[in-house]
Design a protein around this motif. Structure first.
Motif, PDB file in Angstrom:
ATOM      1  N   ASP A  96      20.017  42.556  26.650  1.00 36.14           N
ATOM      2  CA  ASP A  96      18.862  43.185  27.296  1.00 36.14           C
ATOM      3  C   ASP A  96      18.369  42.251  28.382  1.00 36.14           C
ATOM      4  OD1 ASP A  96      16.732  44.740  27.978  1.00 36.14           O
ATOM      5  OD2 ASP A  96      15.554  44.287  26.175  1.00 36.14           O
ATOM      6  N   ASN A  97      18.684  42.626  29.636  1.00 39.70           N
ATOM      7  CA  ASN A  97      18.403  41.725  30.764  1.00 39.70           C
ATOM      8  C   ASN A  97      19.011  40.345  30.518  1.00 39.70           C
ATOM      9  OD1 ASN A  97      17.119  43.182  32.794  1.00 39.70           O
ATOM     10  ND2 ASN A  97      15.130  43.084  31.767  1.00 39.70           N
ATOM     11  N   SER A  98      20.213  40.362  30.007  1.00 43.96           N
ATOM     12  CA  SER A  98      20.904  39.102  29.700  1.00 43.96           C
ATOM     13  C   SER A  98      22.403  39.360  29.684  1.00 43.96           C
ATOM     14  CB  SER A  98      20.448  38.543  28.350  1.00 43.96           C
ATOM     15  OG  SER A  98      20.740  39.456  27.299  1.00 43.96           O
ATOM     16  N   TRP A  99      23.149  38.347  29.315  1.00 46.54           N
ATOM     17  CA  TRP A  99      24.604  38.457  29.299  1.00 46.54           C
ATOM     18  C   TRP A  99      25.160  37.833  28.027  1.00 46.54           C
ATOM     19  CZ3 TRP A  99      26.986  33.857  28.626  1.00 46.54           C
ATOM     20  CH2 TRP A  99      26.294  32.697  29.019  1.00 46.54           C
ATOM     21  N   ALA A 100      26.392  38.198  27.744  1.00 46.18           N
ATOM     22  CA  ALA A 100      27.157  37.579  26.659  1.00 46.18           C
ATOM     23  C   ALA A 100      28.606  37.497  27.120  1.00 46.18           C
ATOM     24  CB  ALA A 100      27.051  38.381  25.368  1.00 46.18           C
ATOM     25  N   ASN A 101      29.334  36.567  26.562  1.00 45.35           N
ATOM     26  CA  ASN A 101      30.741  36.397  26.909  1.00 45.35           C
ATOM     27  C   ASN A 101      31.557  36.249  25.639  1.00 45.35           C
ATOM     28  OD1 ASN A 101      33.055  34.154  27.350  1.00 45.35           O
ATOM     29  ND2 ASN A 101      32.906  35.478  29.152  1.00 45.35           N
ATOM     30  N   VAL A 102      32.701  36.922  25.613  1.00 42.62           N
ATOM     31  CA  VAL A 102      33.597  36.863  24.454  1.00 42.62           C
ATOM     32  C   VAL A 102      34.964  36.386  24.932  1.00 42.62           C
ATOM     33  CG1 VAL A 102      34.698  38.151  22.595  1.00 42.62           C
ATOM     34  CG2 VAL A 102      32.373  38.742  23.313  1.00 42.62           C
ATOM     35  N   GLY A 103      35.463  35.333  24.310  1.00 43.12           N
ATOM     36  CA  GLY A 103      36.827  34.868  24.559  1.00 43.12           C
ATOM     37  C   GLY A 103      37.706  35.288  23.397  1.00 43.12           C
TER      38      GLY A 103
ATOM     39  N   GLU B 142      53.297  33.272  19.999  1.00 48.75           N
ATOM     40  CA  GLU B 142      52.889  33.557  21.372  1.00 48.75           C
ATOM     41  C   GLU B 142      51.417  33.960  21.400  1.00 48.75           C
ATOM     42  OE1 GLU B 142      55.464  36.541  22.889  1.00 48.75           O
ATOM     43  OE2 GLU B 142      57.188  35.205  23.121  1.00 48.75           O
ATOM     44  N   ILE B 143      50.708  33.519  22.448  1.00 46.34           N
ATOM     45  CA  ILE B 143      49.271  33.761  22.551  1.00 46.34           C
ATOM     46  C   ILE B 143      48.970  34.450  23.878  1.00 46.34           C
ATOM     47  CG2 ILE B 143      46.985  32.709  22.634  1.00 46.34           C
ATOM     48  CD1 ILE B 143      48.033  30.423  20.965  1.00 46.34           C
ATOM     49  N   ALA B 144      48.206  35.530  23.809  1.00 45.24           N
ATOM     50  CA  ALA B 144      47.695  36.193  25.015  1.00 45.24           C
ATOM     51  C   ALA B 144      46.179  36.043  25.001  1.00 45.24           C
ATOM     52  CB  ALA B 144      48.101  37.663  25.037  1.00 45.24           C
ATOM     53  N   TYR B 145      45.613  35.478  26.065  1.00 46.75           N
ATOM     54  CA  TYR B 145      44.179  35.170  26.094  1.00 46.75           C
ATOM     55  C   TYR B 145      43.479  35.999  27.164  1.00 46.75           C
ATOM     56  CZ  TYR B 145      39.797  32.715  26.976  1.00 46.75           C
ATOM     57  OH  TYR B 145      38.484  32.421  27.178  1.00 46.75           O
ATOM     58  N   THR B 146      42.249  36.383  26.849  1.00 44.45           N
ATOM     59  CA  THR B 146      41.409  37.034  27.850  1.00 44.45           C
ATOM     60  C   THR B 146      39.955  36.694  27.563  1.00 44.45           C
ATOM     61  OG1 THR B 146      40.923  39.114  28.983  1.00 44.45           O
ATOM     62  CG2 THR B 146      41.094  39.195  26.588  1.00 44.45           C
ATOM     63  N   SER B 147      39.136  36.813  28.587  1.00 45.53           N
ATOM     64  CA  SER B 147      37.699  36.572  28.455  1.00 45.53           C
ATOM     65  C   SER B 147      36.962  37.730  29.104  1.00 45.53           C
ATOM     66  CB  SER B 147      37.323  35.252  29.138  1.00 45.53           C
ATOM     67  OG  SER B 147      35.923  35.041  29.098  1.00 45.53           O
ATOM     68  N   LYS B 148      35.909  38.209  28.433  1.00 47.33           N
ATOM     69  CA  LYS B 148      35.210  39.386  28.940  1.00 47.33           C
ATOM     70  C   LYS B 148      33.703  39.163  28.905  1.00 47.33           C
ATOM     71  CE  LYS B 148      36.078  43.460  30.631  1.00 47.33           C
ATOM     72  NZ  LYS B 148      36.955  43.612  31.788  1.00 47.33           N
TER      73      LYS B 148
END
Length: 489
Positions: A283-290, A300-306
């Motif tokens: 709410d009027n802010s942000w969050a990040n998930v890796g 094997e590793i596939a990485y993403t950040s959203k």
């Protein structure tokens, strides 16, 4: 057999046994009449792109041939082609014709077997139709070797009929009318037959030169390939459906400055996208998930950040908003196997957190502060749940009952810390965090049709390009014909 030239006394030899009418001396180039043993004329020696020699032997189609004669024919002022006269051990005739680096292997045929059609614009031989290509007038420019029939140095007319890599050649001169049937023969085969290294380079397209590959066979292969791809796609699609493979709500506090290893999940079937949806009550802010997708079979590793962002407000008399409380993305082309996630996350807090400066219980799971009114607040650092206490004794009894502190030294230490270390200027009002968690959901999608469609489209484009290339090739082949089946610009 050998013959001595009556003029220069050079011995001319040939390792064949057939009735020779005349020969050309290899030294003085005189044309010698065998019966009269006299010269009838001097003949120009064949040197223009001649790569085979009189007496040279080679094996074509499992039959050994001996080169007994070479004739260079000339058309117009600058067009030449070479004819090599061959004899096998039984005395049968064959011919190799080379023009602009393109080779044709010919045999004599009975003219009665050739049926003319369409006023000479076509011919039929053994049920196969041949299209008239061109009629050419030529004469012998140079020659060497031994000849069963007398050479005709007058004007000769060649009429050629073509069907793919085969041809009928009609030769007319001084009342003589002979027919020959020819097939294309590759340079590689000529090299191998006569053990020679260098042959004339290609120029243009030969009138019976084959396309660079078998077009019809290529079409069949492409059709079978497309059918197999369709069957595989059908099997993969019908053997799987959408299913949720992972869903979990993660506390931001649990992954603060570290990664969480999720439970394992199994993916079976063909390779397909894995859709991941992440959401949090920002709410009027942000969050990040890796998020790291780990294949437990191959490591094997596939990485993403959203990022998850949502902002809103009121400006100039209008409400505005942007962003969303959720976001989704795909891990593309995920193969079947056993997987788990490595999860990290952080957020922008929407409240100030005075507990960071408060008293931290030894195990780090709880924080305590006191406001100016004498109230005490204890926060569970894992769940962000806050409990209010109006009396310090009650708080101490609570902590003692939870085995977080023990009598007597720890309680005395707590009294000292609370009294000296806990700030009293916060005037803290109990409030809860509006987005303490992030929710992660993964769904195993159906097999994508994109790869299937792309492969099929590429096959169609390849076949279309081959068709266009073959048409251009065939049009070039008929470029010098007066009876081309292709429109000429």
């Amino acid at each position: 057999m050998h013959y001595t030239c009556p003029l220069c006394k050079t011995e001319n030899k040939i390792d064949v046994d057939f009735q020779i009418t005349e020969y050309i001396c290899r030294s003085c180039s005189n044309l010698i009449d065998i019966d009269k043993n006299t010269s009838t004329k001097v003949v120009k020696k064949p040197v223009e792109n001649v790569v085979l020699e009189i007496g040279q032997k080679g094996i074509i189609n499992h039959i050994e041939y001996n080169i007994v004669g070479i004739v260079i024919r000339k058309y117009g002022t600058s067009i030449f082609w070479r004819e090599y006269f061959l004899k096998d051990y039984k005395g049968n005739d064959a011919f190799l014709s080379e023009s602009d680096g393109h080779w044709v292997f010919l045999h004599s045929i009975n003219g009665m077997d050739v049926k003319k059609k369409l006023n000479g614009k076509a011919a039929e031989l053994h049920g196969r139709n041949y299209r008239w290509y061109e009629t050419t007038e030529c004469y012998i420019h140079a020659a060497s070797g031994f000849f069963e029939d007398r050479l005709d140095f007058g004007l000769a007319t060649y009429r050629e009929y073509v069907n793919a890599t085969q041809m009928i050649s009609q030769e007319q001169s001084k009342g003589s009318n002979e027919y020959f049937f020819g097939r294309h023969i590759s340079k590689h085969k000529v090299k191998k037959a006569f053990h020679i290294q260098n042959l004339p380079n290609y120029s243009g397209v030969g009138i019976i030169q084959p396309f660079y590959f078998n077009f019809r066979q290529t079409i069949n292969v492409m059709a079978i390939t497309a059918l197999l791809i369709c069957l595989v796609q059908l099997y993969v699609v019908t053997s799987r459906t959408n299913k949720s493979v992972f869903e979990q709500e993660i506390n931001f506090a649990d992954v603060k400055d570290k990664e969480m290893v999720s439970k394992s999940f199994e993916l079976s079937g063909g390779s397909a996208p894995l859709k991941v949806d992440v959401s949090s009550n920002v709410d009027n802010s942000w969050a990040n998930v890796g998020l790291s997708l780990v294949n437990e079979n191959t490591n094997e590793i596939a990485y993403t950040s959203k990022d998850i962002e949502e902002y809103h407000g009121y400006e100039d008399g209008e409400n505005w908003s942007e962003g969303s409380k959720s976001s989704e993305f795909n891990f593309c082309g995920v193969a079947p196997g056993k997987y788990h996630f490595l999860i990290s996350a952080e957020k922008e807090s929407n409240i100030s957190d005075p507990f960071k400066s408060g008293y931290q219980v030894d195990n780090g799971n709880y924080s305590v502060i006191q406001d100016g009114r004498g109230y005490f607040y204890m926060k569970d650092n894992k769940t962000s749940q806050i409990t209010t206490y109006s009396d310090k004794v009650i708080l101490k009894n609570e902590l003692t009952g939870m085995n977080l502190i023990k009598e007597p030294k720890e309680v005395q230490k707590m009294d000292s810390i609370l009294f000296y270390a806990v700030p009293t200027e916060y005037n803290y009002v109990v409030n809860s965090d509006t987005n303490p968690t992030v929710k992660i959901k993964a769904e195993w999608l159906p097999v994508s049709f994109w790869n299937f469609a792309i492969v099929i489209i590429l096959l169609i484009i390849f076949v279309g390009a081959c068709y266009l290339g073959k048409r251009i090739f065939e049009s070039s082949k008929w470029l010098n014909s007066s009876n081309s089946p292709y429109p000429q610009s």
